[in-house]
Scaffold this motif. Structure first.
Motif, PDB file in Angstrom:
ATOM      1  N   MET A  17      32.592  31.599  25.252  1.00 16.37           N
ATOM      2  CA  MET A  17      31.854  31.962  26.456  1.00 16.37           C
ATOM      3  C   MET A  17      32.719  31.781  27.699  1.00 16.37           C
ATOM      4  O   MET A  17      32.744  32.643  28.592  1.00 16.37           O
ATOM      5  CB  MET A  17      30.581  31.106  26.568  1.00 16.37           C
ATOM      6  N   SER A  18      33.447  30.683  27.774  1.00 13.16           N
ATOM      7  CA  SER A  18      34.312  30.417  28.919  1.00 13.16           C
ATOM      8  C   SER A  18      35.384  31.495  29.053  1.00 13.16           C
ATOM      9  O   SER A  18      35.610  32.040  30.145  1.00 13.16           O
ATOM     10  CB  SER A  18      34.956  29.043  28.771  1.00 13.16           C
ATOM     11  N   ALA A  19      36.043  31.816  27.938  1.00  7.44           N
ATOM     12  CA  ALA A  19      37.105  32.831  27.976  1.00  7.44           C
ATOM     13  C   ALA A  19      36.540  34.207  28.303  1.00  7.44           C
ATOM     14  O   ALA A  19      37.157  34.977  29.055  1.00  7.44           O
ATOM     15  CB  ALA A  19      37.827  32.859  26.632  1.00  7.44           C
ATOM     16  N   SER A  20      35.353  34.529  27.756  1.00 11.13           N
ATOM     17  CA  SER A  20      34.741  35.837  28.015  1.00 11.13           C
ATOM     18  C   SER A  20      34.396  36.007  29.488  1.00 11.13           C
ATOM     19  O   SER A  20      34.599  37.079  30.068  1.00 11.13           O
ATOM     20  CB  SER A  20      33.482  36.007  27.155  1.00 11.13           C
ATOM     21  N   ILE A  21      33.876  34.944  30.094  1.00 14.63           N
ATOM     22  CA  ILE A  21      33.528  35.006  31.521  1.00 14.63           C
ATOM     23  C   ILE A  21      34.768  35.277  32.356  1.00 14.63           C
ATOM     24  O   ILE A  21      34.779  36.153  33.230  1.00 14.63           O
ATOM     25  CB  ILE A  21      32.842  33.696  31.961  1.00 14.63           C
ATOM     26  N   MET A  22      35.841  34.545  32.100  1.00 19.53           N
ATOM     27  CA  MET A  22      37.044  34.703  32.914  1.00 19.53           C
ATOM     28  C   MET A  22      37.707  36.057  32.678  1.00 19.53           C
ATOM     29  O   MET A  22      38.215  36.678  33.616  1.00 19.53           O
ATOM     30  CB  MET A  22      38.036  33.576  32.626  1.00 19.53           C
ATOM     31  N   CYS A  23      37.703  36.554  31.440  1.00 14.40           N
ATOM     32  CA  CYS A  23      38.276  37.873  31.169  1.00 14.40           C
ATOM     33  C   CYS A  23      37.494  38.963  31.899  1.00 14.40           C
ATOM     34  O   CYS A  23      38.083  39.896  32.461  1.00 14.40           O
ATOM     35  CB  CYS A  23      38.287  38.145  29.667  1.00 14.40           C
ATOM     36  N   THR A  24      36.170  38.842  31.899  1.00 16.88           N
ATOM     37  CA  THR A  24      35.340  39.819  32.598  1.00 16.88           C
ATOM     38  C   THR A  24      35.588  39.769  34.097  1.00 16.88           C
ATOM     39  O   THR A  24      35.669  40.808  34.768  1.00 16.88           O
ATOM     40  CB  THR A  24      33.853  39.551  32.307  1.00 16.88           C
ATOM     41  N   VAL A  25      35.719  38.564  34.641  1.00 15.86           N
ATOM     42  CA  VAL A  25      35.958  38.416  36.082  1.00 15.86           C
ATOM     43  C   VAL A  25      37.310  39.003  36.468  1.00 15.86           C
ATOM     44  O   VAL A  25      37.430  39.714  37.478  1.00 15.86           O
ATOM     45  CB  VAL A  25      35.876  36.930  36.487  1.00 15.86           C
ATOM     46  N   VAL A  26      38.329  38.738  35.662  1.00 16.03           N
ATOM     47  CA  VAL A  26      39.661  39.285  35.957  1.00 16.03           C
ATOM     48  C   VAL A  26      39.642  40.807  35.890  1.00 16.03           C
ATOM     49  O   VAL A  26      40.241  41.498  36.739  1.00 16.03           O
ATOM     50  CB  VAL A  26      40.705  38.702  34.984  1.00 16.03           C
ATOM     51  N   ALA A  27      38.923  41.354  34.896  1.00 16.69           N
ATOM     52  CA  ALA A  27      38.810  42.810  34.792  1.00 16.69           C
ATOM     53  C   ALA A  27      38.125  43.394  36.030  1.00 16.69           C
ATOM     54  O   ALA A  27      38.568  44.416  36.581  1.00 16.69           O
ATOM     55  CB  ALA A  27      38.040  43.178  33.527  1.00 16.69           C
ATOM     56  N   ALA A  28      37.044  42.755  36.472  1.00 14.89           N
ATOM     57  CA  ALA A  28      36.347  43.227  37.672  1.00 14.89           C
ATOM     58  C   ALA A  28      37.244  43.118  38.905  1.00 14.89           C
ATOM     59  O   ALA A  28      37.217  43.995  39.786  1.00 14.89           O
ATOM     60  CB  ALA A  28      35.063  42.417  37.878  1.00 14.89           C
ATOM     61  N   LEU A  29      38.037  42.058  38.969  1.00 13.54           N
ATOM     62  CA  LEU A  29      38.948  41.874  40.104  1.00 13.54           C
ATOM     63  C   LEU A  29      39.988  42.989  40.149  1.00 13.54           C
ATOM     64  O   LEU A  29      40.278  43.558  41.212  1.00 13.54           O
ATOM     65  CB  LEU A  29      39.629  40.511  39.998  1.00 13.54           C
TER      66      LEU A  29
END
Length: 350
Positions: free
Chosen positions: A47-59
């Motif tokens: 969950m932690s890694a998925s959140i950060m990957c999604t945020v980086v993609a959105a960024l």
């Protein structure tokens, strides 16, 4: 930063789950979670890694759109928030539905304190929220920013400069402490345990200290600086006493382990002493509020984010010892018996 703080907390919860499993602390029994649906440390890390990957993609998408001159580029973070809310409320049996619904049920119990009976998971989650006040304020800003349509013109200060926003931020800073104090009062009414009143006093002292610091930010006079030092120092001493003596069970009189308790799960006692020092240092992070450090606006935001991250790290560190003491001594008195079954079966199936 809002999603980064959530991701960090999930990562530290995964570390907690891993350590509890390694030391055979049965957190599922203590929290009354169903073993077949409860999160494992692997789930929390995912969950932690998925959140950060999604945020980086959105960024990255946001930066590409801004470079292309797209007028709707700053709506991307809003879309990420909507996606996250939709995932949390999704009724289908995907993405850890039992955990999501359990989380929402616990949050309902916390927000409507003291009208719900306080369970171990409710109190534990409310304590996590007291370490996530910056996250709540980020959520307030995000709601203001997008609901007011500010993202179209991109004036970052639209929300932060209004008096209503500042007053609401003041209230939000109080809410986690208020909820936790109400839980203590509910338990005092039910159990007539004077320790619950003393615990509520700890959160009241934290609210007073937060109010004085807020006033000092508005009126930075020497008088209010001294008031910040007095109120925050008093609240910190109160919190440290409760951390070490009540929550972790240390400083037990005549203990065979100096300054600790008789029963310890970790073999290396030196680890406990280091943890006490670390908790002490991180509890003093408020001291930067009275230091007039000359930095620009972006550096101020980075400092605020760093301090918020350190508080979450302190909370994740606190979690292990709190549950260790609960496992050994039933200090919260949430169980009818002191004995906790060891999770041998779960370890074998893993």
């Amino acid at each position: 930063s809002m999603f980064a703080l959530i991701s960090l907390h999930c990562f530290l919860y995964g570390c907690n789950l891993f350590m509890w499993k390694s030391t055979r602390i049965n957190q599922n029994f203590i929290f009354d979670f169903a073993p077949n649906t409860a999160l494992t440390h692997r789930d929390a890390f995912l969950m932690s890694a998925s959140i950060m990957c999604t945020v980086v993609a959105a960024l990255v998408i946001n930066l590409f759109l801004r470079n292309a001159g797209a007028s709707y580029a700053n709506a991307v973070p809003g879309g990420l928030i909507v996606l996250s809310a939709g995932l949390l409320l999704c009724p289908f049996n995907v993405f850890y539905r039992s955990t999501r619904y359990c989380f929402m049920r616990i949050m309902r119990n916390i927000m409507f304190s003291p009208f719900y009976k306080v369970l171990m998971a409710d109190f534990f989650m409310a304590d996590q929220l007291t370490s996530q006040i910056p996250l709540l304020r980020h959520m307030e800003f995000a709601a203001c920013y997008f609901m007011a349509g500010s993202f179209r013109a991109n004036p970052y200060e639209t929300c932060t400069t209004s008096q209503q926003y500042k007053h609401l931020a003041y209230v939000i800073s109080f809410l986690p402490y208020y909820w936790r104090a109400m839980q203590c009062l509910r338990r005092y009414i039910e159990e007539h345990d004077i320790n619950q009143l003393a615990n509520a006093g700890k959160y009241v002292s934290a609210m007073v200290a937060a109010a004085v610091r807020f006033k000092y930010n508005v009126t930075p006079t020497p008088f209010w600086m001294w008031m910040v030092l007095i109120s925050s120092s008093g609240a910190t001493v109160y919190q440290l006493y409760w951390d070490f003596v009540k929550d972790w069970g240390f400083f037990t009189p005549k203990s065979k382990n100096l300054w600790l308790r008789d029963d310890l799960i970790l073999k290396n006692k030196f680890t406990y002493y280091i943890s006490m020092m670390l908790n002490l240092v991180l509890r003093l992070a408020w001291a930067q509020s009275v230091m007039k450090i000359r930095i620009n606006k972006n550096e101020t935001r980075l400092l605020d984010f760093s301090l918020a991250s350190l508080e979450i790290i302190r909370r994740g560190h606190w979690n292990f010892y709190r549950l260790e003491n609960e496992h050994l001594n039933n200090v919260g008195k949430f169980r009818a018996v002191k004995t906790v079954p060891l999770p041998f079966r779960e370890l074998e199936t893993d």
